[in-house]
Design a protein around this motif. Structure first.
Motif, PDB file in Angstrom:
ATOM      1  N   LEU A  21       0.881  -1.076  -0.001  1.00 51.13           N
ATOM      2  CA  LEU A  21       0.172  -0.121   0.190  1.00 51.13           C
ATOM      3  C   LEU A  21       0.726   1.233   0.041  1.00 51.13           C
ATOM      4  O   LEU A  21       0.615   2.099  -0.787  1.00 51.13           O
ATOM      5  N   ALA A  70      -6.899  -2.393   6.422  1.00 52.55           N
ATOM      6  CA  ALA A  70      -6.394  -1.733   4.927  1.00 52.55           C
ATOM      7  C   ALA A  70      -7.067  -2.848   4.028  1.00 52.55           C
ATOM      8  O   ALA A  70      -7.469  -2.445   2.802  1.00 52.55           O
ATOM      9  N   THR A  71      -6.966  -4.171   4.109  1.00 53.15           N
ATOM     10  CA  THR A  71      -7.713  -5.119   3.494  1.00 53.15           C
ATOM     11  C   THR A  71      -9.025  -4.889   3.406  1.00 53.15           C
ATOM     12  O   THR A  71      -9.663  -5.077   2.040  1.00 53.15           O
ATOM     13  N   VAL A  73     -10.590  -2.213   3.799  1.00 54.29           N
ATOM     14  CA  VAL A  73     -10.854  -0.894   2.924  1.00 54.29           C
ATOM     15  C   VAL A  73     -10.853  -1.340   1.578  1.00 54.29           C
ATOM     16  O   VAL A  73     -11.655  -0.865   0.700  1.00 54.29           O
ATOM     17  N   ARG A  74      -9.724  -1.886   1.145  1.00 53.72           N
ATOM     18  CA  ARG A  74      -9.501  -2.372  -0.367  1.00 53.72           C
ATOM     19  C   ARG A  74     -10.586  -3.240  -0.889  1.00 53.72           C
ATOM     20  O   ARG A  74     -11.051  -2.976  -1.931  1.00 53.72           O
ATOM     21  N   PRO A  98     -11.897   7.504   0.005  1.00 58.09           N
ATOM     22  CA  PRO A  98     -10.865   6.317  -0.097  1.00 58.09           C
ATOM     23  C   PRO A  98      -9.621   6.623  -0.079  1.00 58.09           C
ATOM     24  O   PRO A  98      -8.668   6.038   0.514  1.00 58.09           O
ATOM     25  N   THR A  99      -9.007   7.663  -0.939  1.00 56.99           N
ATOM     26  CA  THR A  99      -7.705   8.278  -1.032  1.00 56.99           C
ATOM     27  C   THR A  99      -7.323   8.593   0.356  1.00 56.99           C
ATOM     28  O   THR A  99      -6.077   8.199   0.653  1.00 56.99           O
ATOM     29  N   ARG A 101      -8.244   7.895   3.368  1.00 58.38           N
ATOM     30  CA  ARG A 101      -8.412   6.711   4.345  1.00 58.38           C
ATOM     31  C   ARG A 101      -7.229   6.058   4.050  1.00 58.38           C
ATOM     32  O   ARG A 101      -6.305   5.526   5.035  1.00 58.38           O
ATOM     33  N   LEU A 102      -6.933   5.529   2.830  1.00 55.43           N
ATOM     34  CA  LEU A 102      -5.708   4.735   2.445  1.00 55.43           C
ATOM     35  C   LEU A 102      -4.308   5.266   2.666  1.00 55.43           C
ATOM     36  O   LEU A 102      -3.348   4.855   3.352  1.00 55.43           O
ATOM     37  N   ILE A 105      -4.017   5.062   6.231  1.00 55.75           N
ATOM     38  CA  ILE A 105      -3.322   3.784   6.774  1.00 55.75           C
ATOM     39  C   ILE A 105      -1.687   3.800   6.643  1.00 55.75           C
ATOM     40  O   ILE A 105      -1.090   3.394   7.624  1.00 55.75           O
ATOM     41  N   CYS A 106      -1.286   4.586   5.589  1.00 54.63           N
ATOM     42  CA  CYS A 106       0.164   4.262   5.452  1.00 54.63           C
ATOM     43  C   CYS A 106       0.830   5.240   6.390  1.00 54.63           C
ATOM     44  O   CYS A 106       2.049   4.875   7.007  1.00 54.63           O
TER      45      CYS A 106
END
Length: 115
Positions: A21, A70-71, A73-74, A98-99, A101-102, A105-106
């Motif tokens: 990710l 993360a998985t 959300v994906r 979504p962007t 949120r991802l 996570i990073c």
């Protein structure tokens, strides 16, 4: 011994998920956030929500919990047929939920030492 091996395998798989990710989106997103106070604030708000959702707002989530999140959300984004444009074409000032949120996570993965 099997329990230790299973735990090590879970941690290894979780780190691989988070590293993927980070390579795909996180590096570009976090660079953009470093240059934009508004984007950084939005990412921070998402990160706080994730910490709260995973139950440890002080120390941050563990690697397995964060990778599982993360998985999830994906998978939800795939089911919704949402697609992220190439990072070079993104308008970071208009990043969608979504962007954000991802990227959050990073950010958490990096801040918690999972990468």
């Amino acid at each position: 011994m099997f329990k230790d091996l299973a735990e090590a395998t879970r941690h290894c798989a979780a780190r691989a998920t988070l590293n993927g990710l980070m390579t795909w989106l996180g590096e570009a997103g976090l660079r953009a956030a470093a240059e934009s106070a508004g984007l950084r604030a939005a990412v921070d708000q998402h990160a706080a929500a994730i910490r709260d959702a995973l139950g440890d707002p002080e120390r941050g989530p563990g690697v397995v919990a964060l990778a599982g999140y993360a998985t999830g959300v994906r998978d939800a984004l795939i089911e919704a047929e949402w697609q992220l444009p190439p990072t070079g074409e993104l308008d970071w000032s208009r990043a969608e939920w979504p962007t954000l949120r991802l990227i959050a996570i990073c950010s958490l993965a990096r801040d918690c030492g999972h990468l």
